[in-house]
Design a protein around this motif. Structure first.
Motif, PDB file in Angstrom:
ATOM      1  N   ILE A   1      69.638  -7.474  56.582  1.00 26.94           N
ATOM      2  CA  ILE A   1      68.695  -8.055  55.610  1.00 26.94           C
ATOM      3  C   ILE A   1      67.404  -7.256  55.601  1.00 26.94           C
ATOM      4  N   ALA A   2      66.916  -6.865  56.796  1.00 26.98           N
ATOM      5  CA  ALA A   2      65.679  -6.076  56.870  1.00 26.98           C
ATOM      6  C   ALA A   2      65.874  -4.732  56.176  1.00 26.98           C
ATOM      7  N   ARG A   3      67.015  -4.062  56.403  1.00 29.41           N
ATOM      8  CA  ARG A   3      67.276  -2.778  55.736  1.00 29.41           C
ATOM      9  C   ARG A   3      67.356  -2.954  54.231  1.00 29.41           C
ATOM     10  N   ARG A   4      68.014  -4.006  53.795  1.00 29.64           N
ATOM     11  CA  ARG A   4      68.124  -4.241  52.349  1.00 29.64           C
ATOM     12  C   ARG A   4      66.763  -4.552  51.734  1.00 29.64           C
TER      13      ARG A   4
ATOM     14  N   ALA B   1      76.263 -10.976  65.655  1.00 31.66           N
ATOM     15  CA  ALA B   1      76.406 -11.075  64.194  1.00 31.66           C
ATOM     16  C   ALA B   1      75.079 -11.488  63.551  1.00 31.66           C
ATOM     17  N   LYS B   2      74.368 -12.425  64.205  1.00 28.98           N
ATOM     18  CA  LYS B   2      73.057 -12.823  63.676  1.00 28.98           C
ATOM     19  C   LYS B   2      72.091 -11.652  63.687  1.00 28.98           C
ATOM     20  N   ALA B   3      72.072 -10.905  64.807  1.00 30.55           N
ATOM     21  CA  ALA B   3      71.177  -9.751  64.905  1.00 30.55           C
ATOM     22  C   ALA B   3      71.548  -8.701  63.855  1.00 30.55           C
ATOM     23  N   ASP B   4      72.861  -8.442  63.698  1.00 35.35           N
ATOM     24  CA  ASP B   4      73.303  -7.484  62.685  1.00 35.35           C
ATOM     25  C   ASP B   4      72.916  -7.954  61.286  1.00 35.35           C
ATOM     26  N   LEU B   5      73.046  -9.246  61.039  1.00 32.37           N
ATOM     27  CA  LEU B   5      72.685  -9.791  59.738  1.00 32.37           C
ATOM     28  C   LEU B   5      71.190  -9.642  59.488  1.00 32.37           C
ATOM     29  N   LYS B   6      70.380  -9.929  60.527  1.00 34.67           N
ATOM     30  CA  LYS B   6      68.928  -9.756  60.387  1.00 34.67           C
ATOM     31  C   LYS B   6      68.584  -8.299  60.103  1.00 34.67           C
TER      32      LYS B   6
END
Length: 188
Positions: free
Chosen positions: A125-128, A117-122
């Motif tokens: 966030i990077a894509r956004r 979940a942390k990796a997906d969130l990172k």
């Protein structure tokens, strides 16, 4: 007083009667010890005749066998209970170990899920952030184009006004002729 003397004499006479009966010759029916011995021997003979001792021994043997079988059964039940207890303790230990493994596995999965979940969130966030940077760059480019287009429009309008003020009829004709000549040379 006479009465008490008579009573005490009668009491002494009665109390001394068995002791006096045992005195004298032993093998007589007046001797109570001999009578008691004959009665005892007859009693023992009757018991032997009806085989009472063997019946008593048989009853005692049956009772002993019953007690022995009860003890054997109790031992067997105790061993069975100990076996069941050991089995339940072993099962309890196995279940505890299995529960510990399940809890450890659940913790590992929770950690892995949290890390994912942390990796997906990172990544999200990077894509956004990248999308936001692209939108900003696109907006800047659109703003620069808009400013350029507006500057071109203003420059064209200003040049048109300047040319309109400076231009007269003769000069306009000369410029048209010159443009036609330039086009002819380029086309041929």
């Amino acid at each position: 007083m006479k009465r008490s003397l008579i009573a005490s004499t009668a009491g002494l006479a009665l109390s001394a009667a068995p002791a006096m009966a045992a005195t004298g010759p032993f093998f007589t029916m007046l001797n109570t010890n001999f009578v008691m011995l004959i009665g005892f021997i007859v009693f023992i003979a009757v018991l032997m005749y009806f085989r009472v001792p063997s019946m008593l021994m048989a009853m005692l043997d049956r009772r002993a066998a019953g007690i022995r079988s009860d003890l054997d059964e109790a031992r067997a039940l105790r061993e069975e209970a100990q076996t069941l207890l050991a089995s339940y303790e072993r099962k309890q230990t196995e279940m505890k170990e299995q529960a510990d493994r399940i809890v450890a596995h659940a913790r590992d999965e929770a950690r892995a899920s949290a890390e994912a979940a942390k990796a997906d969130l990172k990544d999200s966030i990077a894509r956004r952030l990248q999308a936001a940077d692209e939108q900003i760059a696109s907006a800047e480019a659109a703003a620069v184009r808009s400013v350029r287009d507006r500057a071109v429009q203003v420059a064209v309008a200003a040049a048109g006004e300047v040319l309109a003020k400076q231009m007269d009829q003769k000069r306009g004709s000369d410029m048209i002729d010159q443009s036609i000549g330039t086009v002819e040379t380029r086309l041929h």
